[in-house]
Design a protein around this motif. Sequence first.
Motif, PDB file in Angstrom:
ATOM      1  N   TYR A 217      10.566  -7.712  -8.742  1.00 13.86           N
ATOM      2  CA  TYR A 217       9.234  -7.446  -8.923  1.00 13.86           C
ATOM      3  C   TYR A 217       9.575  -5.701  -9.253  1.00 13.86           C
ATOM      4  O   TYR A 217       9.774  -4.710  -8.764  1.00 13.86           O
ATOM      5  CB  TYR A 217       8.426  -7.176  -7.750  1.00 13.86           C
ATOM      6  N   ARG A 218       8.420  -5.790 -10.960  1.00 10.37           N
ATOM      7  CA  ARG A 218       7.735  -3.980 -10.513  1.00 10.37           C
ATOM      8  C   ARG A 218       6.603  -3.582 -10.423  1.00 10.37           C
ATOM      9  O   ARG A 218       5.831  -4.158 -10.988  1.00 10.37           O
ATOM     10  CB  ARG A 218       9.094  -3.121 -12.122  1.00 10.37           C
ATOM     11  N   MET A 219       6.530  -2.003 -10.467  1.00 10.07           N
ATOM     12  CA  MET A 219       4.659  -2.317 -10.258  1.00 10.07           C
ATOM     13  C   MET A 219       5.246  -0.605 -11.006  1.00 10.07           C
ATOM     14  O   MET A 219       5.561  -0.207 -11.375  1.00 10.07           O
ATOM     15  CB  MET A 219       4.798  -1.079  -8.988  1.00 10.07           C
TER      16      MET A 219
ATOM     17  N   THR B 138       0.613  -1.456  -0.299  1.00  9.86           N
ATOM     18  CA  THR B 138       0.099  -0.417   0.056  1.00  9.86           C
ATOM     19  C   THR B 138       0.462   1.302   0.114  1.00  9.86           C
ATOM     20  O   THR B 138       0.533   2.654  -0.451  1.00  9.86           O
ATOM     21  CB  THR B 138      -0.712  -0.041   1.403  1.00  9.86           C
ATOM     22  N   ARG B 139       2.419   1.106   0.338  1.00 12.83           N
ATOM     23  CA  ARG B 139       3.015   2.808   0.393  1.00 12.83           C
ATOM     24  C   ARG B 139       4.101   2.907  -0.819  1.00 12.83           C
ATOM     25  O   ARG B 139       4.785   3.379  -0.573  1.00 12.83           O
ATOM     26  CB  ARG B 139       4.007   2.135   1.797  1.00 12.83           C
ATOM     27  N   LEU B 140       3.999   1.636  -1.961  1.00 11.80           N
ATOM     28  CA  LEU B 140       4.406   1.575  -3.102  1.00 11.80           C
ATOM     29  C   LEU B 140       4.244   1.940  -3.638  1.00 11.80           C
ATOM     30  O   LEU B 140       2.286   2.665  -3.556  1.00 11.80           O
ATOM     31  CB  LEU B 140       4.581   0.428  -3.654  1.00 11.80           C
ATOM     32  N   ARG B 141       4.686   3.255  -4.981  1.00 17.76           N
ATOM     33  CA  ARG B 141       3.752   3.451  -6.173  1.00 17.76           C
ATOM     34  C   ARG B 141       4.576   3.229  -7.638  1.00 17.76           C
ATOM     35  O   ARG B 141       5.532   2.688  -6.981  1.00 17.76           O
ATOM     36  CB  ARG B 141       4.690   4.944  -5.606  1.00 17.76           C
ATOM     37  N   PRO B 142       3.819   4.043  -8.490  1.00 20.65           N
ATOM     38  CA  PRO B 142       4.627   3.488  -9.398  1.00 20.65           C
ATOM     39  C   PRO B 142       6.094   3.623 -10.188  1.00 20.65           C
ATOM     40  O   PRO B 142       6.053   4.486  -9.161  1.00 20.65           O
ATOM     41  CB  PRO B 142       3.110   3.815 -10.573  1.00 20.65           C
TER      42      PRO B 142
ATOM     43  N   GLY C  88       1.337  -5.130 -10.492  1.00 15.74           N
ATOM     44  CA  GLY C  88       2.999  -5.796 -10.044  1.00 15.74           C
ATOM     45  C   GLY C  88       3.205  -6.965 -11.297  1.00 15.74           C
ATOM     46  O   GLY C  88       2.638  -8.279 -11.675  1.00 15.74           O
ATOM     47  N   ILE C  89       4.878  -6.627 -11.788  1.00 13.53           N
ATOM     48  CA  ILE C  89       5.455  -7.144 -12.996  1.00 13.53           C
ATOM     49  C   ILE C  89       6.204  -8.522 -11.984  1.00 13.53           C
ATOM     50  O   ILE C  89       7.121  -7.290 -11.576  1.00 13.53           O
ATOM     51  CB  ILE C  89       5.598  -6.507 -13.945  1.00 13.53           C
TER      52      ILE C  89
ATOM     53  N   VAL D 221       5.997 -13.295  -2.844  1.00  8.65           N
ATOM     54  CA  VAL D 221       7.465 -13.320  -2.243  1.00  8.65           C
ATOM     55  C   VAL D 221       8.476 -13.369  -3.570  1.00  8.65           C
ATOM     56  O   VAL D 221       8.200 -14.506  -4.540  1.00  8.65           O
ATOM     57  CB  VAL D 221       7.614 -15.100  -1.655  1.00  8.65           C
ATOM     58  N   ILE D 222       8.968 -12.888  -3.396  1.00  4.32           N
ATOM     59  CA  ILE D 222       9.810 -12.543  -4.704  1.00  4.32           C
ATOM     60  C   ILE D 222      11.884 -12.973  -4.734  1.00  4.32           C
ATOM     61  O   ILE D 222      12.243 -13.351  -3.484  1.00  4.32           O
ATOM     62  CB  ILE D 222      10.177 -10.961  -4.524  1.00  4.32           C
ATOM     63  N   GLU D 223      11.429 -14.241  -5.391  1.00  3.25           N
ATOM     64  CA  GLU D 223      12.582 -15.140  -4.970  1.00  3.25           C
ATOM     65  C   GLU D 223      13.704 -14.753  -5.514  1.00  3.25           C
ATOM     66  O   GLU D 223      13.971 -13.844  -6.045  1.00  3.25           O
ATOM     67  CB  GLU D 223      12.531 -16.507  -5.748  1.00  3.25           C
ATOM     68  N   PRO D 224      15.177 -15.152  -4.891  1.00 10.22           N
ATOM     69  CA  PRO D 224      16.326 -14.484  -5.591  1.00 10.22           C
ATOM     70  C   PRO D 224      16.704 -14.750  -6.765  1.00 10.22           C
ATOM     71  O   PRO D 224      16.369 -15.270  -7.475  1.00 10.22           O
ATOM     72  CB  PRO D 224      17.340 -15.065  -5.116  1.00 10.22           C
TER      73      PRO D 224
END
Length: 109
Positions: A96-98, A67-71, A104-105, A89-92
Amino acid sequence: MYSPEAAFPSGGIAIEAVFVTARIRQEPRRLANAAEESPYEPQPEAIRKACFDPAAGMADTPVHDWTRLRPGATIAGPAIIETPDTTYVIEPGWTYRMNSLRNGIISAA
């Protein structure tokens, strides 16, 4: 036939279900961009132990509040992103990019 008519056909017809399909013709809606994308690396809200490789054991992992992330936010794994509905969960080796629509991509780094 499975209904009251099967036992008593001369008794009339009993409607047990009605299915209605409706359509509205309108112009497709255009999605408004949340904001311009400007790449930045957000700071984590916390650090939590997580295991991504059993041979390596538990590792300190940054935890982000979605909720605190921005594009434009870019977060390299390993990381955890908590949302009101789920947890990413973003693995090594993954990132992740918004985007500007707050989607989320997740892609291989």
